[in-house]
Motif scaffolding. Structure first.
Motif, PDB file in Angstrom:
ATOM      1  N   GLY A 196       1.072  -1.666   0.293  1.00  0.00           N
ATOM      2  CA  GLY A 196       0.385   0.292   0.169  1.00  0.00           C
ATOM      3  C   GLY A 196       0.660   1.013   0.256  1.00  0.00           C
ATOM      4  N   TRP A 197       1.498   1.065   1.117  1.00  0.00           N
ATOM      5  CA  TRP A 197       2.608   2.028   0.692  1.00  0.00           C
ATOM      6  C   TRP A 197       3.732   2.477  -0.948  1.00  0.00           C
ATOM      7  CZ3 TRP A 197       7.992   1.692   0.716  1.00  0.00           C
ATOM      8  CH2 TRP A 197       9.386   3.351   0.877  1.00  0.00           C
ATOM      9  N   THR A 198       3.451   1.931  -1.276  1.00  0.00           N
ATOM     10  CA  THR A 198       4.040   1.419  -2.825  1.00  0.00           C
ATOM     11  C   THR A 198       3.458   1.920  -3.652  1.00  0.00           C
ATOM     12  OG1 THR A 198       5.669  -0.096  -2.187  1.00  0.00           O
ATOM     13  CG2 THR A 198       5.682  -0.119  -4.508  1.00  0.00           C
ATOM     14  N   ALA A 199       2.451   1.440  -3.529  1.00  0.00           N
ATOM     15  CA  ALA A 199       1.073   1.768  -4.701  1.00  0.00           C
ATOM     16  C   ALA A 199       0.941   4.072  -4.712  1.00  0.00           C
ATOM     17  CB  ALA A 199      -0.606   1.666  -4.189  1.00  0.00           C
ATOM     18  N   GLN A 200       0.768   3.806  -2.705  1.00  0.00           N
ATOM     19  CA  GLN A 200       0.787   5.531  -2.648  1.00  0.00           C
ATOM     20  C   GLN A 200       1.939   6.383  -3.086  1.00  0.00           C
ATOM     21  OE1 GLN A 200      -2.089   6.313   0.878  1.00  0.00           O
ATOM     22  NE2 GLN A 200      -0.685   3.557   1.324  1.00  0.00           N
ATOM     23  N   GLU A 201       3.062   5.723  -3.269  1.00  0.00           N
ATOM     24  CA  GLU A 201       3.912   6.637  -3.157  1.00  0.00           C
ATOM     25  C   GLU A 201       4.088   6.752  -5.094  1.00  0.00           C
ATOM     26  OE1 GLU A 201       7.171   7.835  -2.492  1.00  0.00           O
ATOM     27  OE2 GLU A 201       6.727   8.029   0.233  1.00  0.00           O
ATOM     28  N   LEU A 202       4.171   5.294  -5.896  1.00  0.00           N
ATOM     29  CA  LEU A 202       3.825   5.929  -7.034  1.00  0.00           C
ATOM     30  C   LEU A 202       2.994   6.962  -7.675  1.00  0.00           C
ATOM     31  CD1 LEU A 202       4.945   2.058  -7.638  1.00  0.00           C
ATOM     32  CD2 LEU A 202       6.494   4.084  -7.892  1.00  0.00           C
ATOM     33  N   LEU A 203       1.886   6.829  -6.629  1.00  0.00           N
ATOM     34  CA  LEU A 203       0.394   7.980  -6.848  1.00  0.00           C
ATOM     35  C   LEU A 203       0.601   9.224  -6.610  1.00  0.00           C
ATOM     36  CD1 LEU A 203      -2.390   5.262  -6.864  1.00  0.00           C
ATOM     37  CD2 LEU A 203      -1.881   6.836  -9.134  1.00  0.00           C
ATOM     38  N   THR A 204       1.836   9.588  -5.213  1.00  0.00           N
ATOM     39  CA  THR A 204       2.096  11.108  -5.212  1.00  0.00           C
ATOM     40  C   THR A 204       3.385  11.669  -6.001  1.00  0.00           C
ATOM     41  OG1 THR A 204       1.704  10.229  -2.944  1.00  0.00           O
ATOM     42  CG2 THR A 204       3.435  12.201  -3.186  1.00  0.00           C
ATOM     43  N   THR A 205       4.459  10.516  -6.079  1.00  0.00           N
ATOM     44  CA  THR A 205       5.294  11.015  -7.084  1.00  0.00           C
ATOM     45  C   THR A 205       4.269  11.358  -9.226  1.00  0.00           C
ATOM     46  OG1 THR A 205       7.119  10.372  -6.334  1.00  0.00           O
ATOM     47  CG2 THR A 205       7.760  10.931  -8.686  1.00  0.00           C
ATOM     48  N   PHE A 206       3.460   9.666  -9.835  1.00  0.00           N
ATOM     49  CA  PHE A 206       3.545  10.439 -11.082  1.00  0.00           C
ATOM     50  C   PHE A 206       1.504  10.640 -10.446  1.00  0.00           C
ATOM     51  CE2 PHE A 206       6.804   7.210 -10.456  1.00  0.00           C
ATOM     52  CZ  PHE A 206       7.359   7.607 -11.898  1.00  0.00           C
TER      53      PHE A 206
ATOM     54  N   GLN B 294      -6.828  -0.116   1.552  1.00  0.00           N
ATOM     55  CA  GLN B 294      -6.029  -1.470   2.534  1.00  0.00           C
ATOM     56  C   GLN B 294      -6.940  -1.781   3.467  1.00  0.00           C
ATOM     57  OE1 GLN B 294      -2.170   0.384   3.290  1.00  0.00           O
ATOM     58  NE2 GLN B 294      -3.689   1.517   3.125  1.00  0.00           N
ATOM     59  N   GLU B 295      -8.067  -1.087   4.211  1.00  0.00           N
ATOM     60  CA  GLU B 295      -9.022  -2.095   4.714  1.00  0.00           C
ATOM     61  C   GLU B 295      -9.671  -3.525   4.428  1.00  0.00           C
ATOM     62  OE1 GLU B 295     -10.448  -0.957   7.907  1.00  0.00           O
ATOM     63  OE2 GLU B 295      -9.172   0.068   8.644  1.00  0.00           O
ATOM     64  N   LEU B 296     -10.426  -2.572   3.347  1.00  0.00           N
ATOM     65  CA  LEU B 296     -10.990  -4.092   2.155  1.00  0.00           C
ATOM     66  C   LEU B 296      -9.880  -4.818   1.959  1.00  0.00           C
ATOM     67  CD1 LEU B 296     -12.586  -1.759  -1.026  1.00  0.00           C
ATOM     68  CD2 LEU B 296     -13.613  -2.822   1.642  1.00  0.00           C
ATOM     69  N   LEU B 297      -8.839  -4.274   1.699  1.00  0.00           N
ATOM     70  CA  LEU B 297      -7.791  -5.480   1.652  1.00  0.00           C
ATOM     71  C   LEU B 297      -7.402  -6.539   3.124  1.00  0.00           C
ATOM     72  CD1 LEU B 297      -5.521  -4.646  -1.271  1.00  0.00           C
ATOM     73  CD2 LEU B 297      -6.851  -6.635  -1.037  1.00  0.00           C
ATOM     74  N   THR B 298      -7.657  -5.694   4.056  1.00  0.00           N
ATOM     75  CA  THR B 298      -7.529  -6.626   5.740  1.00  0.00           C
ATOM     76  C   THR B 298      -8.649  -7.350   5.818  1.00  0.00           C
ATOM     77  OG1 THR B 298      -6.009  -4.302   6.228  1.00  0.00           O
ATOM     78  CG2 THR B 298      -7.395  -5.429   7.515  1.00  0.00           C
ATOM     79  N   THR B 299     -10.134  -7.040   5.249  1.00  0.00           N
ATOM     80  CA  THR B 299     -10.838  -8.333   6.273  1.00  0.00           C
ATOM     81  C   THR B 299     -11.046  -8.754   5.038  1.00  0.00           C
ATOM     82  OG1 THR B 299     -12.162  -5.996   7.101  1.00  0.00           O
ATOM     83  CG2 THR B 299     -13.005  -7.863   6.097  1.00  0.00           C
ATOM     84  N   PHE B 300     -10.623  -8.717   3.648  1.00  0.00           N
ATOM     85  CA  PHE B 300     -11.444  -9.842   2.636  1.00  0.00           C
ATOM     86  C   PHE B 300     -10.408  -9.913   2.160  1.00  0.00           C
ATOM     87  CE2 PHE B 300     -14.566  -7.079   2.762  1.00  0.00           C
ATOM     88  CZ  PHE B 300     -15.911  -7.713   2.588  1.00  0.00           C
ATOM     89  N   THR B 301      -8.979 -10.831   2.825  1.00  0.00           N
ATOM     90  CA  THR B 301      -7.362 -11.159   2.604  1.00  0.00           C
ATOM     91  C   THR B 301      -7.380 -11.765   1.609  1.00  0.00           C
ATOM     92  OG1 THR B 301      -7.281 -11.315   4.659  1.00  0.00           O
ATOM     93  CG2 THR B 301      -5.242 -11.777   4.088  1.00  0.00           C
ATOM     94  N   THR B 302      -7.802 -12.948   1.117  1.00  0.00           N
ATOM     95  CA  THR B 302      -8.008 -13.872  -0.159  1.00  0.00           C
ATOM     96  C   THR B 302      -9.509 -13.823  -0.848  1.00  0.00           C
ATOM     97  OG1 THR B 302      -8.348 -15.367   1.787  1.00  0.00           O
ATOM     98  CG2 THR B 302      -6.052 -14.709   1.803  1.00  0.00           C
ATOM     99  N   GLU B 303     -10.034 -13.030  -0.365  1.00  0.00           N
ATOM    100  CA  GLU B 303     -11.236 -13.042  -1.299  1.00  0.00           C
ATOM    101  C   GLU B 303     -11.009 -12.279  -2.460  1.00  0.00           C
ATOM    102  OE1 GLU B 303     -12.588 -12.329   2.733  1.00  0.00           O
ATOM    103  OE2 GLU B 303     -13.888 -14.359   2.507  1.00  0.00           O
ATOM    104  N   LEU B 304     -10.822 -10.803  -2.299  1.00  0.00           N
ATOM    105  CA  LEU B 304     -10.557 -10.052  -3.355  1.00  0.00           C
ATOM    106  C   LEU B 304      -9.511 -10.345  -3.872  1.00  0.00           C
ATOM    107  CD1 LEU B 304     -11.688  -6.285  -1.713  1.00  0.00           C
ATOM    108  CD2 LEU B 304     -12.465  -8.204  -3.449  1.00  0.00           C
ATOM    109  N   GLY B 305      -9.611 -10.528  -5.902  1.00  0.00           N
ATOM    110  CA  GLY B 305      -8.537 -10.535  -6.876  1.00  0.00           C
ATOM    111  C   GLY B 305      -7.716  -9.854  -6.634  1.00  0.00           C
ATOM    112  N   GLU B 306      -8.237  -8.417  -6.286  1.00  0.00           N
ATOM    113  CA  GLU B 306      -7.536  -7.126  -6.738  1.00  0.00           C
ATOM    114  C   GLU B 306      -8.088  -6.133  -5.944  1.00  0.00           C
ATOM    115  OE1 GLU B 306      -5.618  -6.673 -10.817  1.00  0.00           O
ATOM    116  OE2 GLU B 306      -7.147  -5.625 -11.107  1.00  0.00           O
ATOM    117  N   VAL B 307      -7.547  -4.866  -5.793  1.00  0.00           N
ATOM    118  CA  VAL B 307      -8.514  -3.345  -5.403  1.00  0.00           C
ATOM    119  C   VAL B 307      -7.030  -2.296  -6.014  1.00  0.00           C
ATOM    120  CG1 VAL B 307      -9.033  -1.580  -3.803  1.00  0.00           C
ATOM    121  CG2 VAL B 307      -8.829  -4.302  -3.555  1.00  0.00           C
ATOM    122  N   ALA B 308      -7.666  -1.533  -7.255  1.00  0.00           N
ATOM    123  CA  ALA B 308      -6.875  -0.770  -8.139  1.00  0.00           C
ATOM    124  C   ALA B 308      -7.299   0.515  -7.617  1.00  0.00           C
ATOM    125  CB  ALA B 308      -7.452  -1.049  -9.724  1.00  0.00           C
TER     126      ALA B 308
END
Lengths: 102, 102
Positions: free
Chosen positions: A23-33, B27-41
């Motif tokens: 999550g930190w990596t994602a936010q760093e990239l989105l802060t820069t780009f 990060q909240e969604l991925l904490t709760t649905f640890t392995t149930e989500l394919g991705e969060v964009a």
């Protein structure tokens, strides 16, 4: 599903609890780009994975590289591909002879 | 690009500086649905947008709803669609008569 490009993907190991790092990596990239990336996706994985992809190219793999990416290095890898004219600031200037910060 | 489903998408306004809010939501969604989500964009947008989508369904739109989603409510919306048998804990039990926490 429609995705936006350029798309960065951060796949992380849930067993290793690397969500915060991803999550930190994602936010760093989105802060820069801020407006140069189409999206950054967080992808739960297993087995010690920490891979960063840009569109279909693998930019960083923890297993191949033997560790996590330095943020300044990762930003340079992304920058070289999506915004080659962008100056990333002091951490981007090797002439200083100092270690790069993020 | 290959995406993983179920896919959650958080589109946020960069002009409004809602990246941290979007990152926290992801990060909240991925904490709760640890392995149930394919991705969060995380998807940079403009013009006051704060939309949350699950696959092709709009779960929350700041403009339509007049504000940001309560995290407990957003998790229930996701849960009802991807893991209907999941108990989300104390915030999920309306019988308590108290306001839901995250």
């Amino acid at each position: 599903m429609t995705t936006r490009q350029p798309r960065v993907e951060v796949e992380y190991c849930t067993q290793c609890r690397w969500l915060l790092r991803a999550g930190w990596t994602a936010q760093e990239l989105l802060t820069t780009f801020t407006t140069e990336l189409g999206e950054v996706a967080l992808v739960p994985g297993t087995g010690g994975v920490f891979d960063v992809r840009l569109d279909d190219e693998l930019l960083w793999s923890r297993k191949a590289e033997g560790g996590f990416p330095e943020m300044a290095v990762l930003k340079q890898l992304v920058r070289d591909r999506i915004a080659p004219d962008r100056d990333l600031g002091h951490s981007d200037r090797k002439a200083s002879g100092r270690d790069a910060g993020a």
